[in-house]
Design an enzyme around this catalytic site. Structure first.
Site, PDB file in Angstrom:
ATOM      1  N   ASP A 414       4.882  -4.053  -9.580  1.00 13.43           N
ATOM      2  CA  ASP A 414       5.598  -4.489  -8.404  1.00 13.43           C
ATOM      3  C   ASP A 414       6.212  -3.247  -7.775  1.00 13.43           C
ATOM      4  OD1 ASP A 414       6.955  -6.186  -6.658  1.00 13.43           O
ATOM      5  OD2 ASP A 414       8.742  -6.076  -7.919  1.00 13.43           O
ATOM      6  N   THR A 416       9.246  -3.223  -5.318  1.00 11.36           N
ATOM      7  CA  THR A 416      10.694  -3.291  -5.192  1.00 11.36           C
ATOM      8  C   THR A 416      11.338  -3.594  -6.536  1.00 11.36           C
ATOM      9  OG1 THR A 416      10.227  -4.258  -3.074  1.00 11.36           O
ATOM     10  CG2 THR A 416      12.501  -4.287  -3.800  1.00 11.36           C
ATOM     11  N   GLU A 512      20.589  -7.905   1.651  1.00 11.83           N
ATOM     12  CA  GLU A 512      21.613  -8.530   2.469  1.00 11.83           C
ATOM     13  C   GLU A 512      22.942  -7.811   2.310  1.00 11.83           C
ATOM     14  OE1 GLU A 512      21.713 -12.725   1.666  1.00 11.83           O
ATOM     15  OE2 GLU A 512      20.354 -13.013   3.360  1.00 11.83           O
ATOM     16  N   THR A 688       2.666  -5.644  -3.841  1.00 12.91           N
ATOM     17  CA  THR A 688       3.982  -5.828  -3.253  1.00 12.91           C
ATOM     18  C   THR A 688       3.916  -6.807  -2.101  1.00 12.91           C
ATOM     19  OG1 THR A 688       5.798  -4.761  -2.140  1.00 12.91           O
ATOM     20  CG2 THR A 688       3.641  -3.785  -1.839  1.00 12.91           C
ATOM     21  N   ASP A 690       5.736  -6.219   0.406  1.00 14.87           N
ATOM     22  CA  ASP A 690       6.201  -5.407   1.519  1.00 14.87           C
ATOM     23  C   ASP A 690       5.106  -5.128   2.529  1.00 14.87           C
ATOM     24  OD1 ASP A 690       8.676  -4.657   2.120  1.00 14.87           O
ATOM     25  OD2 ASP A 690       8.842  -3.124   0.570  1.00 14.87           O
ATOM     26  N   ARG A 794       1.657  -7.133   1.199  1.00 14.14           N
ATOM     27  CA  ARG A 794       1.768  -8.469   1.790  1.00 14.14           C
ATOM     28  C   ARG A 794       1.255  -9.538   0.836  1.00 14.14           C
ATOM     29  NH1 ARG A 794       5.052  -7.785   5.427  1.00 14.14           N
ATOM     30  NH2 ARG A 794       4.595  -6.695   7.336  1.00 14.14           N
TER      31      ARG A 794
END
EC number: 7.6.2.1
Lengths: 1114, 340
Positions: A414, A416, A512, A688, A690, A794
């Site tokens: 992965d 992240t 966040e 990922t 991302d 993605r």
């Protein structure tokens, strides 16, 4: 969804007597609903007793025995034992009964102990006190007595005794805070809500007067899903129905925090609770070594059977002539003579099986399991894999796969949180193409710089001003961050000092927190959520309040989240933030081009970008949205789907505001680790969710791609231009063309492939032309095989698992490893041969579901290169050696049959047969397989290429196995024929010079066997000594100790008339043998001959074809 | 505070064992050790081999088959199983002194004492003198457990029943007269067998213990009359019986019969002519077996055994050859150990 309906139907009919319904109805406080209400079907629920134990005192022995004999190996040994009991066999049943009994007993004791611990744990949970509201008073009772429908009072810091629906809390807003550390490892405080209509019942009397029923689904294991409905009956009114969701459900095992007390009603109890349902064991993974071991076992089983068959056939061929069949000195009994020849032959076959059955030893399974179990401690003990910050070391969840760590060919990681720290830092934001950068960043700590905004372009324009303000407000409002105003906050969560020194932002998503903190640095401080109002301190130190109406939560399919708020001016606003790909298609206005350019530029720099958009809702639109949302939320079935539809309808027609960029720094030594893995011959794939650009930048930073790497793109952008077919063929031509051209120097050009989720599913999708689908898959695999690094961006969580599976089942069947930290990696962790979890910030789910958990990505290096390598060579030697020593052991017995008229005469004494595998030769190999180090840890770390030496199960391939087996056969022949020639036709006797009391005596068959056995024990032990590279005192102790033990045992065994035995055939045999000079010389000679070829082979191989490991030794 | 304790609890022990860093001796089978090692082992083995070979060469063995298969043999007349109480003669001459002490063996071939059922066919409790087992012998003894009249057989079983019963007398021909060479039948069985493992029941006279039992069908005399000359050599502790009861491992075997250690023959059998008188009782031709007698003396390494000496010589030479081969390989491929 259709499937679940189908499943429901099926289970409904299959449940038989039990009346099965999809939902359960719970009467709060056991009060019947008013007569007018629907007639519910009463159901019986389990009590709140947790039963994690498997056995009771009564069923332990039968159940445990049954479980154990379900294992094929144990069953085989049981069969052999039974055969020995039934027919007249050469060896006493003790020889196989005792080891079997030993193994079964040890296993039973271990399982019994574990079960006793479980009983104890169950007991303490079941007896823990619970406060139940009965007739308006609080009554203390035992947890196990809790029933569905009971109203429970839980105090602060208490653990919920079962799954509960929150009715009311001591807090005014009907919320309570909960940590679910023991469930998923997330230490953040989560907020749970009471239904507004029950919030007011604040004392036990009031709660007792509540008249309501709850309808909810039957228990299911997903911790984060729950749908239900509460019907509240009031005097002469229609029942009030309110939806219940996961936010109302307090799970067993979670702990109440920051809330004085709550009242809640039990809905799932005992084994129905989500925690209990999650205990279900994962499917077991089997290692490649285990598979080879089973293949070898089958070979040995064939050898065993063919030996027995050969001997049986030869016996009857030999016995053709009557003088051999029944010489006068050896008449058969009448009964035996009366038996049919077929029965006699079959009995003989079984007797031969029994005689040779030791070739498949019981103890191998025990030793392998002990090795795995004990060996796994070295991983947990390793201080190099201990993380100071986290205070935890590596964690082993299964010990079955230790050696698989040395076999990994594909690493799926992965990005992240695994490659990167998942420690977000706000870098910049851009509003309509204008960039804002907060400065004064030092070591990741932000110095207070609330007012300083570095604006690149500060020319204010009315339109722009408006957007800027909206943008900052959007980021302050559109999140699920909580403000924590407490000192004892978990140190793991990064907090930021606010105006008051004791407030922190807490969220399950580090992005966040970074965004909200970033906003604060840009002048907009989110203060708190109070009474459904979010308070913001704006640039001018004014407090703005927005009423929070709806939160459209983030999910990984939508990849965005939204909030609907009502400003103080009464405006309804919908703010949305999400991935660019999920925002841009929904945008109708705004400076899309500028923002997109900036987003792409940031992504190339490896930053995580989010786009922010808003939509202003008219009251009518808002009403419509509300209607849709509440409709969807109230649905009892397909709620997920209906919610998704509702979200889809609401989140559209956006106006783009801008984008944010957050940096996620690479983990320490991530690049070094990846480089090592590459050098070790592993292919590293990054999977990922991302964006491509961000992910690619990370890949460059982590040296997955180097500047020399030629990047092949297989993305949606490209397939839009050309057809997928053409792109695939183009790429494969590039890759393969290069390969054929470069010829020898394959490594001169390495390729990196980038593929995105959409294209991947197109590749994997069965295409309309029936023949095409397999083709694409094959071509894709071919391309991947030739790429040193692959980046899949993605990806949805399931796609990650799909990729792993695709590689796993491809024709080479490579060993795959998946490593990840988040819940979205769980599927691939479970799918891969070895799943590794990072104990990360996104909760413990990955670590819980993994086979091994490590604190940081960099620890993977030591895990694979050192531990994996060691475990592999250890277990490979263990397996090969076990088969070898049993060939040596049993083959002389086989040869002896030719000299005893195929009469199944055992060569060795019963005690030797029994103890050979249990005690004479067991400990040295066990200890070897625990502490052998053929090279030092430093060498392995320094030179990752050594890993290639053990790749592809190289030590357990058929040629190696054949070598060991041949060596075993050779040794066995040496033992047997050596002894044969010493005995044959010549006087192999003691001449009486060593023991004066004896003079010339004959040596009988037991002396013959003992001579063979002595040579055997010494040879196999010394063979192991030759293989040992790392002689610690433990090795010395067990190797020499075993030999000494054998000698002492033999002296003792032959030195005493054992009163309980009905034969004394070994009496003084060993001593008599040792009193003979030629016996000593013979033993030394035979041991030397047996060991010489192996030594020569070793030395020549080292010189002529040294492996990388051996070269590294120099 | 709590936190710190927790962390230290989690922290792995930093000991040599847990970190897999125990101090260790790391020997390597490098050419530098192995080649000289091989040469040394080879030389030592050749030395032992030569000594063994010479010792073995010095041992004299005289072996004669007396089965009586050939018609010229004197024992031919006895080989017919229907002939009872047959005696035959085997003449041989020695040209040199047969150095003593001389051991006299009988040998049987193609005789499977190693058969499982045959070997198990005895009753150890009976043989250790337990009278209960005189009445009810072990069922493993079947078909020699009870006779036709249901009397227990003592000693029971095939092994005891088939005891070798040829007897020998050796004469030296001195001036045409026969001079008996005295045989020593003591201590030819294992000391432990004679003194500990096999026991007669403690009944005197021994004969009474055998009341109600019958002798094995093949035997001509009951067990308590095996040696009429020496009462302590009777019953189960008869030396010949014990020698027979120790099963041979292989189908061709020889067993010690007597030693020649007394009188004029203590230093060996002098040169001259000898005649061996054989009471031929034991049938072997029915199963294709052969009988023979062997005279042999022993050396420090036991009886004559060429194999051991030759094997030592071969292995020793192989070691030396191997070290040469390795040396050549070493020279040719430059042993990596030298690059250091």
């Amino acid at each position: 969804m259709d499937f679940s309906v189908l499943r429901n139907i099926i289970s409904r009919y299959c449940a038989g007597e039990e009346y099965w319904v999809d939902s359960r109805t719970v009467y709060i406080g056991h009060k019947e609903p008013p007569p007018g209400a629907e007639a519910y079907i009463p159901q019986r629920y389990p009590d709140n007793r947790i039963v994690s134990s498997k056995y009771t005192l009564w069923n332990f022995i039968p159940k445990n025995l049954f479980e154990q004999f379900r294992r094929i190996a144990n069953f085989y040994f049981l069969l052999i034992f039974l055969v020995q009991l039934i027919i007249d066999t050469p060896t006493s049943p003790v020889t196989s009964g005792l080891p079997l009994f030993f193994v079964i007993t040890v296993t039973a004791i271990k399982q019994g102990y574990e079960d006793w611990l479980r009983h104890k744990a169950d007991c303490s949970t079941n007896e823990c006190p619970v406060d139940v509201v009965q007739q308006g008073t609080v009554v203390r009772t035992q947890s196990s007595k809790l029933r569905v429908g009971d109203v429970v009072m839980v105090r602060e810091d208490e653990t919920f005794p079962c799954d509960l629906i929150l009715l009311s809390s001591s807090r005014d807003d009907g919320t309570c805070y909960v940590t679910t550390t023991s469930l998923d490892g997330e230490s953040s405080h989560k907020t749970y809500y009471a239904v507004p209509d029950t919030m007011a019942f604040k004392t036990e009397q009031e709660v007792d007067s509540l008249h309501a029923t709850i309808e909810c689904e039957q228990p299911q294991p997903d911790l984060y899903k729950f749908v239900g409905r509460i019907n509240i009956y009031k005097e002469r009114e229609d029942p009030l129905a309110r939806p219940l969701g996961a936010e109302n459900l307090l799970l067993r095992g979670a702990t109440l925090k920051n809330t004085e007390h709550i009242y809640a009603v039990a809905i799932y109890t005992g084994m129905d609770t989500k925690m209990a349902l999650n205990y279900q064991s994962k499917s077991q993974k089997r290692s490649a070594v285990e598979k080879s071991m089973n293949a070898f076992l089958i070979v040995y089983l064939c050898i065993l059977i063919s030996k027995a068959v050969i001997n049986t056939v030869l016996k009857y061929a030999w016995q053709c002539s009557p003088d051999r069949d029944e010489p006068w000195y050896n008449h058969r009994t009448e009964i035996d003579r009366g038996r049919h020849v077929v029965i006699r032959a079959f009995t003989d076959f079984l007797a031969f099986m029994v005689l040779f059955n030791y070739i498949i030893p019981v103890s191998m399974y025990v030793t392998v399991e002990m090795q795995k179990f004990l060996g796994s401690y070295f991983i947990a003990w390793d201080k190099d894999m201990y993380d100071e910050e986290l205070g935890e070391g590596a964690q082993v969840n299964t010990s079955d796969l230790n050696e698989e760590l040395g076999q990994v060919e594909y690493v799926f990681t992965d990005k992240t949180g695994t490659l990167t720290e998942n420690n977000m830092e706000f870098i910049e934001c851009c509003v309509d193409g204008h960039v804002y950068i907060p400065h004064a960043i030092c070591n990741g700590q932000i110095l207070s710089a609330a007012s300083s905004i570095d604006m690149i372009d500060s020319s204010p324009g009315g339109y722009r001003r408006e957007h800027e303000e909206l943008f900052f407000r959007a980021l302050c409002l559109c999140h699920t961050v909580q403000v924590k105003e407490e000192e004892t906050v978990d140190s793991i969560k990064r907090g930021i000092h606010q105006g008051k020194p004791t407030s922190f932002y807490i969220s399950s998503s580090p992005d966040e927190v970074a965004l909200v903190e970033g906003m604060k640095r840009l002048g907009y401080t989110y203060l708190r959520l109070k009474d459904s109002h979010m308070e913001i301190l704006n640039k001018d130190d004014e407090i703005e309040r927005f009423e929070l109406l709806h939160v459209l939560n983030f999910d990984s399919v939508r990849r965005r989240m939204s909030v609907i708020v009502k400003s103080s001016a009464g405006e309804y606003l919908l703010f949305c933030k999400g991935a660019d790909s999920s925002i841009f298609p929904r945008v109708v206005s705004g400076k899309v081009e500028q923002v997109r350019a900036r987003v792409e530029q940031n992504a190339v720099e490896g930053l995580r970008t989010l786009c922010v958009a808003y939509r202003s809702l008219s009251p009518a639109e808002y009403k419509e949205a509300c209607y849709q949302l509440s409709n969807a939320k109230l649905a009892l079935q397909d709620r997920e789907q209906r919610l998704a539809q509702a979200y889809d309808l609401i989140e559209r027609n956006f106006t783009l505001l801008g984008a944010t960029a957050v940096e996620d720094r690479l983990q320490e030594k991530a690049a070094d680790t990846i480089e090592s893995l590459h050098k070790a011959g592993m292919k590293v794939w990054v999977l990922t969710g991302d964006k491509m650009e961000t992910a690619a930048a990370t890949c460059y930073a982590s040296k997955l791609f180097r500047s020399s790497t030629q990047i092949l793109e297989l993305t949606k952008k490209r397939t839009e231009e050309q057809s997928l077919h053409d792109v695939l063929f183009d790429l494969s031509r590039t890759v393969l063309g290069q390969r054929s051209l470069s010829g020898l120097s394959v490594d001169c050009q390495d390729y990196g492939l980038i593929i995105d989720g959409a294209t991947l599913s197109a590749v994997l999708k069965p295409s309309p032309e029936s023949s095409g689908s397999g083709n694409y898959r094959e071509i894709f695999l071919e391309i991947c095989r030739n790429c040193s690094a692959v980046l899949c961006c993605r990806m949805a969580p399931l796609q990650k698992a799909q990729i792993v599976k695709l590689i796993k089942v491809s024709k080479e069947h490579p060993i795959t490893l998946a490593i990840g930290d988040g819940a979205n990696d769980v599927s691939m962790i479970l799918e891969a041969h070895v799943g590794i979890g990072i104990m990360g910030k996104e909760g413990r789910q990955a670590a819980r579901n993994s086979d091994y958990a490590i604190p940081k990505f960099k620890h993977l290096k030591k895990m694979l290169l050192v531990h994996g390598h060691f475990y592999y060579i250890r277990i490979a030697e263990l397996v090969q050696y076990f088969f070898y020593k049993n060939v040596c052991f049993i083959f002389p017995q086989f040869l002896y049959q030719f000299f005893c008229g195929f009469s199944q005469q055992p060569l060795y004494d019963t005690a030797y047969l029994t103890l050979y595998n249990i005690s004479f030769t067991s400990l040295p190999i066990l200890l070897y397989s625990l502490i052998e180090k053929h090279v030092s840890i430093e060498t392995l770390k320094r030179d990752p290429t050594l890993y290639r030496d053990v790749a592809k199960n190289s030590l357990l391939r058929w040629p190696v196995f054949l070598y060991w087996t041949c060596l075993g056969l050779f040794n066995a022949c040496i033992f047997f024929f050596g002894a044969y020639f010493l005995f044959d036709n010549t006087t192999f006797t003691s001449n009486g010079q060593l023991m004066t009391t004896n003079t010339q005596m004959m040596f009988g068959n037991w002396t013959f066997g003992t001579l063979v056995f002595t040579v055997l024990v010494f040879t196999v032990t010394l063979k192991l000594a030759l293989d040992t590279h790392h002689w610690t005192w433990i090795n010395h102790f067990v190797i020499w100790g075993s030999l000494l033990f054998y000698v002492i045992f033999s002296l003792l065994w032959g030195g005493i008339i054992w009163p309980f035995m009905n034969y004394q055939r070994m009496y003084y045999v060993f001593m008599q043998m040792l009193s003979s000079g030629p016996a000593w010389l013979g033993i030394i000679l035979l041991i030397t001959i047996s060991l010489l070829p192996d030594v020569v082979k070793k030395v020549l191989c080292r010189t002529l074809w040294p492996t990388a490991t051996e070269r590294a030794h120099r | 505070m709590m936190k710190e304790e927790l962390e230290t609890a989690n922290r792995p022990d930093n000991t040599a064992f847990t970190q897999q860093r125990l101090p260790a001796w790391q020997p390597m089978l490098s050419a530098g050790i192995v080649i000289p090692g091989f040469v040394l082992i080879g030389l030592a083995f050749i030395g032992i081999g030569v000594a063994l070979f010479i010792a073995s060469q010095n041992i004299t063995v005289l072996e004669r088959d007396y089965t009586g298969v050939e018609t010229v043999s004197d024992c031919y007349k006895c080989s017919n199983p229907s002939v009872k109480n047959c005696t035959c003669k085997l003449d041989f001459s020695l040209s040199n002194l047969f150095e003593g002490p001389v051991f006299f063996y009988y040998g049987l071939s193609n005789y499977f004492q190693s058969q499982r059922a045959y070997g198990a066919s005895k009753d150890e409790y009976q043989l250790s003198g337990d009278l209960d087992y005189f009445k009810t012998p072990n069922s493993a003894c079947s078909p020699y457990q009870y006779d036709a009249n249901n009397n227990p057989i003592v000693p029971c079983g095939s092994l005891a029943n088939s005891m070798f019963n040829d007897t020998f007398k050796l004469y030296q021909m001195v001036n045409g007269t026969k001079k008996l060479v005295p045989f020593d039948g003591k201590g030819i069985a294992w000391w432990t067998d004679y003194n500990i493992k096999y026991r007669n029941p403690s009944v005197t006279p021994l004969k009474n213990a055998f009341n109600g039992t019958v002798k094995p069908p093949f035997w001509s005399k009951p067990a308590y009359e095996l040696d009429t000359s020496d009462p302590s050599n009777n019953g189960f502790v008869n030396q010949d019986f014990l020698v027979w009861m120790r099963r041979a491992a292989l189908p061709d075997f020889r067993k010690l019969y007597r030693r020649i250690t007394e009188g004029d023959y203590a230093s060996g059998l002098p040169a001259g002519n000898y005649s061996l008188e054989i009471a031929y009782n034991y049938p072997v031709l029915s199963f294709g077996g052969r009988k023979k007698v062997v005279f042999s003396n022993v050396s420090w390494m036991g009886g004559k055994n060429q194999f051991l000496g030759i094997a030592y010589l071969v292995v020793g030479s192989l070691c030396v050859v191997m070290s040469m081969v390795m040396l050549i390989v070493y020279a040719k491929f430059k042993f990596p150990e030298d690059d250091k």
